[in-house]
Scaffold this active site. Structure first.
Site, PDB file in Angstrom:
ATOM      1  N   ASP A 147      88.421  39.776  57.266  1.00 53.45           N
ATOM      2  CA  ASP A 147      87.185  40.411  56.816  1.00 53.45           C
ATOM      3  C   ASP A 147      86.014  39.494  57.134  1.00 53.45           C
ATOM      4  O   ASP A 147      86.007  38.332  56.732  1.00 53.45           O
ATOM      5  CB  ASP A 147      87.255  40.676  55.306  1.00 53.45           C
ATOM      6  CG  ASP A 147      86.154  41.628  54.839  1.00 53.45           C
ATOM      7  OD1 ASP A 147      85.588  42.350  55.677  1.00 53.45           O
ATOM      8  OD2 ASP A 147      85.874  41.642  53.623  1.00 53.45           O
ATOM      9  N   HIS A 154      73.183  42.227  53.767  1.00 53.44           N
ATOM     10  CA  HIS A 154      74.161  42.082  52.680  1.00 53.44           C
ATOM     11  C   HIS A 154      74.265  40.610  52.241  1.00 53.44           C
ATOM     12  O   HIS A 154      74.209  40.312  51.044  1.00 53.44           O
ATOM     13  CB  HIS A 154      75.535  42.590  53.130  1.00 53.44           C
ATOM     14  CG  HIS A 154      76.635  42.297  52.156  1.00 53.44           C
ATOM     15  ND1 HIS A 154      76.712  42.905  50.915  1.00 53.44           N
ATOM     16  CD2 HIS A 154      77.697  41.451  52.224  1.00 53.44           C
ATOM     17  CE1 HIS A 154      77.771  42.447  50.269  1.00 53.44           C
ATOM     18  NE2 HIS A 154      78.382  41.570  51.028  1.00 53.44           N
ATOM     19  N   GLU A 220      83.036  48.437  49.106  1.00 51.87           N
ATOM     20  CA  GLU A 220      82.250  47.808  50.165  1.00 51.87           C
ATOM     21  C   GLU A 220      82.309  48.734  51.370  1.00 51.87           C
ATOM     22  O   GLU A 220      83.395  49.050  51.863  1.00 51.87           O
ATOM     23  CB  GLU A 220      82.800  46.419  50.523  1.00 51.87           C
ATOM     24  CG  GLU A 220      82.484  45.384  49.445  1.00 51.87           C
ATOM     25  CD  GLU A 220      82.876  43.955  49.808  1.00 51.87           C
ATOM     26  OE1 GLU A 220      83.756  43.781  50.674  1.00 51.87           O
ATOM     27  OE2 GLU A 220      82.290  43.025  49.236  1.00 51.87           O
ATOM     28  N   GLU A 222      82.382  49.430  54.906  1.00 47.27           N
ATOM     29  CA  GLU A 222      82.660  48.625  56.094  1.00 47.27           C
ATOM     30  C   GLU A 222      83.220  49.507  57.201  1.00 47.27           C
ATOM     31  O   GLU A 222      83.647  50.638  56.971  1.00 47.27           O
ATOM     32  CB  GLU A 222      83.682  47.512  55.778  1.00 47.27           C
ATOM     33  CG  GLU A 222      83.264  46.633  54.599  1.00 47.27           C
ATOM     34  CD  GLU A 222      83.991  45.299  54.518  1.00 47.27           C
ATOM     35  OE1 GLU A 222      84.589  44.879  55.531  1.00 47.27           O
ATOM     36  OE2 GLU A 222      83.951  44.680  53.439  1.00 47.27           O
ATOM     37  N   LYS A 274      89.849  40.835  45.838  1.00 47.82           N
ATOM     38  CA  LYS A 274      89.787  41.612  47.078  1.00 47.82           C
ATOM     39  C   LYS A 274      91.131  42.173  47.505  1.00 47.82           C
ATOM     40  O   LYS A 274      91.181  43.185  48.204  1.00 47.82           O
ATOM     41  CB  LYS A 274      89.290  40.698  48.214  1.00 47.82           C
ATOM     42  CG  LYS A 274      87.916  40.120  47.984  1.00 47.82           C
ATOM     43  CD  LYS A 274      86.867  41.157  48.229  1.00 47.82           C
ATOM     44  CE  LYS A 274      85.490  40.523  48.230  1.00 47.82           C
ATOM     45  NZ  LYS A 274      84.478  41.478  48.666  1.00 47.82           N
TER      46      LYS A 274
END
Ligand code: MN
Length: 436
Positions: A147, A154, A220, A222, A274
């Site tokens: 990641d 951000h 998030e 992404e 996460k």
């Protein structure tokens, strides 16, 4: 110009104007057929096409393919059973020339002027299904998940909230595409529900940490790219070569527990905040299909080191949206962003990743990091949208959100659009269930 991307192409399958899957897209995915078997497929309009059935009917028989990677043998046909595996890994490992040729062949047989598939009632019955009746599966077996943290907006927002507004970006940020190694085992497909994670947190005014369900569950926004080759340990990929190693992209919701993150992340970075889940959209849209949507990236100042320099356009204009749908209520759009905002592009990310000799594998997944733009409604996480809980978002059912509540469904959508052609990703959609 890739022939399959021609904006004039029309299919004999009806495609609505707002569909993410016109004949110019031809994404790849894995679905479960009526016998419970995993099969490779593409999507067009509201339909799914089973590629294994097409292969059995000889549709790919005349295909001229380049030699397989790491082989001196000339290959002219697709391996038998290549579309009958649990994942696309073996297919995408054939390399870009081969997978591009397959995409082109699919485009040919879906073309309005081509009778091969169109006029074969038996083949249509066996290979064509409506997407609504289909269960999709993870398209690749993800070996490694990385990641990144490549949106300047951000990183600036997070730095402003948690450290120092005057020095929001850390000194390394504009020199290194910052990233960390995530957890591959907990990447799940759209539609899989997520249980609220539990973990250790410590409020600023609490004397000691405690353990329990996160109070700050976040999404998030992404995107992620998937690599198509194994490289040798010790080898590196240049920015000029990088896109040859990238098969395509998916939408990616990198779920995060902010209170757990805050307490655990020093000094080694993200861990249990996460790794409890990340959700991916089912259709891999190829870089080939996205070629028409390439755009210039933000200016990089200060100048990057020579190994990170690149030429040409390496950003992509992909519209992104996030919706929250509370239980028994309508959805509300909470974010409108764009993949083009990324400060570091995918080529730079992959080049940096391998610059030390780290090898990559077929099916590895590399996520962008949260994609935020400059406008407050383009921030790609609740942390930023609600600015650490200080600006709650009103929901259609009268409730408000600072983070994600139990029963909420988070939906992310993405599409590129130009010259009357829309190439989309569909959606990644997951519901949050209470902690177990
Ligand atoms: Mn992330």
């Amino acid at each position: 110009m890739i022939k399959a991307n021609d904006t004039n192409l029309k299919s004999w399958i009806d495609v609505k104007p707002n569909s993410d899957f016109p004949i110019q897209n031809i994404p790849f995915g894995i679905y479960k057929n009526k016998y419970g078997q995993h099969r490779a497929a593409t999507a067009i309009g509201d339909y799914l096409v089973d590629l294994a059935v097409l292969h059995h009917y000889g549709i790919f028989g005349e295909l001229s393919l380049p030699s397989p990677i790491h082989s001196t043998e000339k290959q002219t046909t697709l391996p038998v059973g290549i579309f009958e595996k649990d994942f696309l890994n073996d297919f995408i490992a054939l390399g870009k020339e081969a997978t591009s040729a397959v995409r082109q062949r699919i485009s040919d047989v879906l073309n309005a002027d081509n009778p091969e598939f169109r006029d074969d009632a038996n083949l249509r019955e066996k290979a064509l299904f409506t997407l609504a009746e289909i269960e999709m599966c993870m398209p690749v077996k993800v070996g490694n998940y990385t990641d990144f943290y490549s949106s300047m907006e951000h990183a600036t927002n997070v730095g402003t909230m948690f450290r120092d507004p005057a020095n929001a970006l850390l000194p390394n940020w504009k020199h290194i595409p910052v990233g960390y190694h995530g957890r591959a085992s907990s990447i799940v497909i759209s539609g899989v529900n997520i249980h609220r994670p539990k973990g250790q947190t410590k409020a600023d005014d609490a004397p000691a940490p405690s353990f329990g369900p996160t109070k700050q569950l976040d999404f998030e926004l992404e995107m992620a790219f998937i690599t198509n080759q194994n490289t040798a340990l010790g080898s590196s990929i240049s920015t000029a070569e990088a896109e040859d190693y990238i098969f395509g992209m998916v939408l990616f919701n990198d779920w995060s527990a902010r209170d757990i993150q805050k307490w655990e992340y020093v000094p080694l970075g993200p861990f249990l905040a996460k790794n409890f889940a990340s959700s991916a959209s089912p259709w891999i849209v190829t870089l080939d299909a996205l070629q028409a949507f390439k755009v210039k990236g933000p200016e990089q100042n200060p100048e990057v080191l020579p190994y990170l320099k690149y030429s040409g356009e390496k950003n992509y204009d992909i519209n992104l949206e996030v919706f929250i749908q509370p239980e028994n209520s309508e959805a509300k759009k909470v974010c409108t962003s764009n993949f083009r905002y990324m400060y570091w592009n995918m080529a730079q990310q992959l080049t940096h990743h391998t610059s030390n000799g780290c090898n990559i594998c077929v099916g590895d997944l590399y996520a962008s990091g949260t994609i935020s733009g400059a406008a407050p409604d383009s921030y790609g996480s609740m942390l930023e949208l609600c600015w650490k809980g200080t600006k709650p978002i009103a929901m259609p059912d009268g409730s408000e959100r600072k983070f994600i509540a139990d029963g909420d469904t988070v939906i992310m959508k993405g599409f590129a659009e130009k010259n009357g052609v829309r190439v989309g990703f569909g959606e990644v959609k997951s519901k949050v269930l209470p902690a177990t």
